[in-house]
Design an enzyme around this catalytic site. Structure first.
Site, PDB file in Angstrom:
ATOM      1  N   CYS A   1      43.036  24.082   1.707  1.00 37.63           N
ATOM      2  CA  CYS A   1      42.258  24.556   2.855  1.00 37.63           C
ATOM      3  C   CYS A   1      41.317  23.499   3.401  1.00 37.63           C
ATOM      4  O   CYS A   1      41.126  23.406   4.625  1.00 37.63           O
ATOM      5  CB  CYS A   1      41.484  25.816   2.474  1.00 37.63           C
ATOM      6  SG  CYS A   1      40.303  25.588   1.129  1.00 37.63           S
TER       7      CYS A   1
ATOM      8  N   HIS B   1      37.106  28.984  -0.085  1.00 43.02           N
ATOM      9  CA  HIS B   1      37.919  28.681   1.096  1.00 43.02           C
ATOM     10  C   HIS B   1      37.064  27.917   2.106  1.00 43.02           C
ATOM     11  O   HIS B   1      35.834  28.034   2.117  1.00 43.02           O
ATOM     12  CB  HIS B   1      38.426  29.986   1.718  1.00 43.02           C
ATOM     13  CG  HIS B   1      39.467  29.797   2.770  1.00 43.02           C
ATOM     14  ND1 HIS B   1      40.642  29.121   2.549  1.00 43.02           N
ATOM     15  CD2 HIS B   1      39.522  30.211   4.078  1.00 43.02           C
ATOM     16  CE1 HIS B   1      41.378  29.127   3.646  1.00 43.02           C
ATOM     17  NE2 HIS B   1      40.713  29.784   4.589  1.00 43.02           N
TER      18      HIS B   1
ATOM     19  N   ASP C   1      40.933  29.609  11.645  1.00 39.79           N
ATOM     20  CA  ASP C   1      41.364  29.241  10.290  1.00 39.79           C
ATOM     21  C   ASP C   1      42.718  28.562  10.370  1.00 39.79           C
ATOM     22  O   ASP C   1      43.763  29.231  10.450  1.00 39.79           O
ATOM     23  CB  ASP C   1      41.443  30.479   9.400  1.00 39.79           C
ATOM     24  CG  ASP C   1      41.605  30.116   7.927  1.00 39.79           C
ATOM     25  OD1 ASP C   1      41.848  28.927   7.638  1.00 39.79           O
ATOM     26  OD2 ASP C   1      41.488  31.017   7.080  1.00 39.79           O
TER      27      ASP C   1
END
Length: 664
Positions: free
Chosen positions: A417, A461, A477
């Site tokens: 991520c 994250h 995202d």
């Protein structure tokens, strides 16, 4: 004689050392090694004195030991008024006191210090195992106090038995005081060492950081909702905002941290709350991180004391989170906030900042995107579309060189991520769009039995936010463009083959152990909800449910009635136990005979033998003499010879005499 009674019983010495060891054991991992070794050496020396092989140290040696201990503490700790040096000082006091452990007074002082050291255990941890161990310490220390009475009291059965009885008698009073005593805040809210290693998300991010967090299944957050629960794709728990990039590492930058001039609202919210109600209301229980940042969804507000709101939609605590911390949060959807004000020049420069050089391919590509279409949302869509083509989500991406963004976007195209969020923000900034990286947790495991969301360290994250004119900051995202199952189902589903692959034992794949682990977490959740976080608000609610109305009179009655009942039970027990052993049948029958004679005017004197009493009856009441002698002879045979026939005869004589009634 009085001096010998004050001397320490030799058999109780081991009890003192056992109590000290139990109290110090949890602190051994935190104390400097020299304190542990010094305590062990002092115990060894005192045992040698006990065996007669050495003498107690003299005054000069004691003064030298004190000087060395103070010097060691000064070298080991940079500041005195903090928790760790105070605990170390108590441990050093144990060590020094063992060098002069001679009298009962010395033992009493040492064991009182042991109670304090055992209490410091709860400064660091308030979990169930620590509570159980603390109770064991109290039992041992109390047993050591009981063992100071002499040789018979030092036996394990006697000392532990007395300790358990005393503590069992104290439990009802402890529970009553726990409910009614005013909650003055946690006694463990004292300065602690901020230099210790923090857990979880840090104040900066570089490639590989979040992949390391994915190896830990420790709990990070427990979230209980008052009302609707957000769907998985909305469970973004923001904690940090990274705006500064040096070519390799993302960090908060100047003006974000309150210690560097960052703005925090500790009272009313900085931005007016919208008229429409919050979308979500929830209570977060955060594990200790030794940092000040808290985690919540976007646009949060908290009324919890000591929690403030920053200008970039984060929550912050006034003091670092050294222990589990619970706080209430309300979250509004950003679309209900109305038109966003223009971004200030300072914020625009901050969120467009890029290093002077490096990653030329990404810069050129971003300029091309802006030249083709300057619309912010269109540029974002094109970048996300690029990710969706051939990128791979993996926990073990290849290492990157100096131009890390170029290598990731155009060569390796494999990452976690932080790779996606960092490269996306870099590209958007290169295209002239204000953007920033947000770090926190995403997702969580829903615990249906207790109705709370369990967020673990591997749920860490990183995502991005971009500034859209007129709408403000909006979440993007890029990981979801590559691996939507990571957002929908969590890391375990998205990286099934790589998840916890480095574990020595793949226990996470054993369903039974997973269920047991979840059950244990639920027990810890109940413990924290019921005991650790029992604050003044919860106390007031409990008392209202019990008493109906919280008033001084009702509280006084609530305390007095159980205490009065307990006192009555104690008095009844003392009265019943004071009655002594039940007399044999022959003695009970003879006592009945004596009571009847007392009513006739002849009372048996204290210590008067039965035969002497019979002779006095004959002298004072001749008509009662023959029967008194027969009853006395039957009693002596029944009591001293255990003659059953004599006992029956004694019973018949008393019955006949009652029927005849001539002696009245």
């Amino acid at each position: 004689m009085s001096q010998s009674r004050e001397m320490l019983p030799r058999e109780s010495l081991l009890w003192i050392f056992a109590a000290q060891f139990a109290a110090l054991l949890p602190q051994f991992a935190l104390l400097p090694l020299w304190i542990v070794c010094a305590w062990a050496f002092a115990v060894y020396w005192r045992l040698e004195v006990y065996r007669g092989r050495r003498d107690l140290p003299g005054r000069t040696v004691k003064l030298l030991a004190v000087a060395l201990a103070v010097g060691g503490l000064a070298l080991s700790y940079r500041r005195w008024f903090a928790l760790e040096p105070m605990v170390a000082l108590l441990a050093v006091s144990f060590t020094l006191k063992n060098l002069e452990l001679v009298s009962r007074r010395d033992a009493f002082l040492s064991l009182l210090l042991a109670y304090f050291v055992a209490a410091t255990l709860f400064v660091f941890e308030q979990t169930i195992p620590h509570a159980f161990y603390g109770a064991v310490c109290v039992v041992l220390i109390t047993a050591a106090l009981a063992a100071q009475q002499g040789s018979s009291s030092a036996s394990p059965r006697r000392a532990l038995g007395l300790s358990l009885r005393l503590l069992a008698q104290a439990v009802p009073l402890m529970l009553l005081l726990f409910i009614v005593m005013p909650r003055l805040g946690p006694l463990w809210a004292v300065p602690q060492n901020t230099d210790g290693a923090s857990t979880g998300i840090s104040d900066s991010m570089s490639p590989g950081d979040f992949a390391q967090l994915s190896k830990s299944d420790k709990p990070a957050l427990r979230i209980a909702f008052d009302g609707p629960v957000p769907p998985p794709e909305q469970r973004y728990w923001r904690g940090l905002v990274y705006s500064d990039f040096d070519g390799r590492r993302w960090s908060q930058g100047f003006g974000v941290d309150p210690r560097e001039g960052g703005r925090v609202s500790w009272g009313p919210p900085q931005q007016p709350l919208p008229a429409v109600g919050p979308r979500y209301r929830y209570r977060v229980i955060q594990e200790p991180t030794r940092n000040r940042w808290l985690f919540a969804m976007a646009r949060p507000h908290s009324d919890t004391d000591g929690v403030g709101e920053t200008s970039d939609d984060r929550l912050l605590k006034k003091a670092p989170v050294y222990n589990r911390f619970a706080y209430e949060v309300r979250t509004w959807p950003r679309e209900t906030l109305g038109a966003a004000p223009d971004l200030s020049d300072f914020e625009r420069r901050r969120n467009l900042q890029l290093p002077g050089g490096g990653n030329p391919r990404t810069r050129a590509w971003a300029r091309e995107l802006r030249a083709e279409n300057p619309d912010t949302e269109e540029i974002s869509r094109r970048v996300l579309q690029f990710y969706n083509q051939s990128f791979v989500y993996t926990l073990k991406p290849p290492a990157l060189g100096a131009d890390s963004v170029d290598e990731f976007l155009f060569e390796s195209q494999q990452g976690f991520c932080e790779h996606f969020a960092g490269s996306y923000v870099f590209a958007m900034r290169a295209a002239g769009v204000p953007a920033r990286v947000v770090a926190g947790y995403q997702g969580g495991e829903w615990v249906a039995q207790e109705e709370y969301l369990l967020v673990r360290e591997y749920d860490a994250h990183a995502w991005a936010e971009i500034w859209i004119p007129g709408r403000g900051w909006r979440r993007v995202d890029p990981t979801a463009a590559v691996s939507p199952e990571r957002i929908r189902d969590g890391l375990r589903s998205a990286a099934a083959e790589e998840f916890m692959q480095d574990s020595l034992l793949p226990l996470h794949r054993v369903s039974v152990l997973n269920r047991l682990r979840l059950q244990w977490d639920m027990i810890n959740y109940r413990w924290y909800q019921s005991v650790v976080s029992f604050d003044s608000d919860r106390q007031r609610g409990l008392l209202q449910r019990i008493l109906g109305e919280v008033s001084p009179l009702r509280i006084a009655l609530f305390i007095a009635v159980p205490l009065g009942a307990a006192l009555l039970c104690v008095l009844s027990w003392l009265w019943w136990s004071g009655r002594g052993r039940r007399l044999p049948p022959a003695s009970r029958l003879y006592r009945k005979f004596c009571r009847r004679l007392a009513r006739a005017g002849i009372e048996r004197r204290p210590g008067e033998a039965p035969r002497d009493f019979a002779r006095r009856v004959r002298a004072e009441k001749p008509h009662l003499g023959p029967m008194a002698e027969r009853i006395t002879a039957a009693f002596e045979k029944a009591a001293y010879c255990e003659d059953q026939e004599a006992e029956k005869q004694l019973r018949r004589l008393l019955r006949q005499w009652r029927v005849a009634g001539g002696w009245w």
